[in-house]
Design a protein around this motif. Structure first.
Motif, short mmCIF file in Angstrom:
data_model
loop_
_atom_site.label_atom_id
_atom_site.label_comp_id
_atom_site.label_asym_id
_atom_site.label_seq_id
_atom_site.Cartn_x
_atom_site.Cartn_y
_atom_site.Cartn_z
N GLY A 217 0.81 -1.21 0.00
CA GLY A 217 0.00 0.00 0.00
C GLY A 217 0.84 1.26 0.00
N SER A 326 -8.32 -0.09 -8.85
CA SER A 326 -7.30 0.97 -8.83
C SER A 326 -5.96 0.39 -9.30
N ARG A 330 -5.43 0.04 -4.53
CA ARG A 330 -6.18 0.94 -3.63
C ARG A 330 -6.08 2.34 -4.24
N SER A 334 -4.35 7.31 -1.59
CA SER A 334 -4.19 6.70 -0.27
C SER A 334 -2.88 5.93 -0.13
#
Ligand code: NAP
Ligand code: HSE
Length: 428
Positions: A217, A326, A330, A334
């Motif tokens: 992430g 995405s 994500r 973000s």
């Protein structure tokens, strides 16, 4: 009949022609799977009259990829030209601005501009998909983004450059020096136009950086990768590794630690009988570790017309089916900016160096290791020229910091005649 998904394909080289072959030969199968035809409106490449072994007569031609990317009859811009900047980036940006979805195989572009492009695509309501950019035919982007979406990823590692794996396995099998096999790889068309991308570990580093973004992430952080290529691996290294039950692989490892994101792509010794050690020729292997799933091993062709086109088509078909995700799994906004962390986990190291063949030379090296807190597991001098002697040392487990301290110390002894080769031993 349902609305076709209309493609504009820029780049008609290895991958582009492979994609067109699939669309031409599997038209019915693709329609059956998605419920709508996948068609090609127009194509672009540098040279219009090149014989590419495929029929392009029913597609419009655009000299300018940007013009292709923005055509009204293009829903998805398929970028297969390559290059981190230049026409590829310009055309992808134009496609996004024109509201198109994008499919690309271009790891170099995404490793450097992925964040900005992902943000732009999401702001415009479009998607960027890039399965083919990472290990060709192996569906690892899908595996991480979708199949393992419920896991906290613990580690991503693997052999992600087929050319390097070919060179290393061929050196071992044929007993040939690096330079000879490098030339062979060139003749076989394995090398990128700039071979440093392959043998310098950059291409594999791009791929690892993209996977790390999805896995942890974080924003793609290729700049922070510890990178080392295979150019200095000699046939002696390969033989010594084999004698000890190891093989040398260009291995990438990414993991999130309490200190930050570790990313390294470097030659490593891995056990010869491990899945990574047994990976032959130009194959790729990715090992994914998740907290719930445990370990997943994916293996396959990381390059070539069919495998790479197969990956491009999986992205195209997702878009045809209406599946939208995405870019990095994500929302781009973000994705956190990672704190780069140096790998601190201790490991044994293999060291090879040329020492001046004179009394006390080996003792000086042993002293430097001792002063760096590094214990020697094995040490061997083998053969020598009139003036120098090659020396092989295997250390007990030590940290990279301690090793770097020792490498600096070696330089100061005045008895080392060429920069030592230091390779981490991974017990994967
Ligand atoms: P390639 O065989 O060299 O083909 C590149 C194509 O792009 C050619 O058709 C070329 O036109 C066209 N092109 C280059 N510059 C252009 C420009 N300025 N304007 C218009 N067209 C241009 O490359 P490839 O191997 O297919 O690779 C394409 C992409 O896939 C790259 O991003 C690569 O990293 C990635 N990829 C490749 C593989 C693989 O196995 N090959 C695997 C994974 C990912 P001409 O034909 O007229 O010269
Ligand atoms: N040069 C790359 C390799 C091609 O050898 O793996 C696929 O990205």
């Amino acid at each position: 009949m349902s609305t076709p998904l209309r493609l504009g394909i820029a780049g008609l080289g290895t991958v582009g022609t492979g994609v067109i072959k699939i669309i031409q030969t599997h038209a019915a199968l693709l329609t059956g799977r998605t419920g709508r035809p996948v068609t090609i409106s127009a194509v672009s490449a540098r040279t219009r009259d090149k014989d590419r072994g495929i029929d392009l007569s029913t597609y419009d031609w655009e000299d300018d990829p940007v013009a292709l990317a923005t055509r009204d009859d293009v829903d998805v811009f398929v970028e297969l030209m390559g290059g981190s900047d230049g026409p590829a980036k310009a055309a992808v940006e134009a496609a996004i601005a024109a509201g198109k979805d994008v499919v690309t195989a271009n790891k170099a572009m995404l490793a450097i501009h992925g964040q900005a492009l992902a943000e732009a695509a999401e702001a415009a309501g479009g998607v960027i998909r890039f399965e083919a950019a990472v290990t060709g035919g192996i569906p690892v982007v899908k595996a991480l983004t979708e199949g393992l979406a419920g896991n906290q990823t613990l580690r991503v590692m693997g052999v992600m450059n087929g050319t390097c794996n070919y060179i290393l396995t061929r050196m071992e099998r044929a007993g040939l020096p690096y330079e000879t096999v490098f030339e062979e790889a060139d003749k076989m068309g394995y090398l990128e136009a700039d071979p440093t991308l392959d043998v310098g570990g950059i291409d594999a580093g791009h791929k690892l950086a993209l996977l790390a973004s999805i896995a942890f992430g974080t924003r793609v952080a290729f700049d922070h990768m510890e990178l080392e290529g295979i150019e200095r691996i000699s046939i002696d290294d390969i033989r010594h590794a084999a004698d000890m039950g190891f093989r040398i692989k260009l291995l990438g490892v990414a993991q999130m630690t309490g200190r930050g994101l570790e990313q390294r792509m470097s030659p490593c010794l891995v056990p010869a009988n491990s899945p990574l050690g047994q990976l032959e020729n130009a194959m790729n292997m990715v090992v994914l570790e998740g907290d719930s799933v445990g370990q997943i091993v994916l293996q396959g062709a990381g390059a070539g017309e069919g495998p790479t086109a197969s990956a491009v088509m999986s992205d195209v078909l997702d878009i045809a089916r209406g599946f939208r995700v995405s870019t990095f799994g994500r929302p781009a906004a973000s994705l956190e900016r990672p704190v780069p962390a140096k790998a601190t986990a201790a490991a044994p190291y293999y060291l090879r160096m040329e020492l001046d063949d004179k009394p006390g030379a080996l003792a000086k090296i042993a002293t430097v290791l001792g002063e760096s807190g590094i214990s020697i597991d094995r040490m061997r001098q083998y053969g020598h020229s009139d003036t120098t002697a090659p020396v092989l040392i295997v250390t007990h487990r030590t940290t990279r910091d301690a090793l770097d301290h020792a490498l600096q110390g070696f330089a100061a002894t005045g008895v080392v005649s060429s920069a030592p080769v230091a390779i981490r031993i991974e017990t994967v």
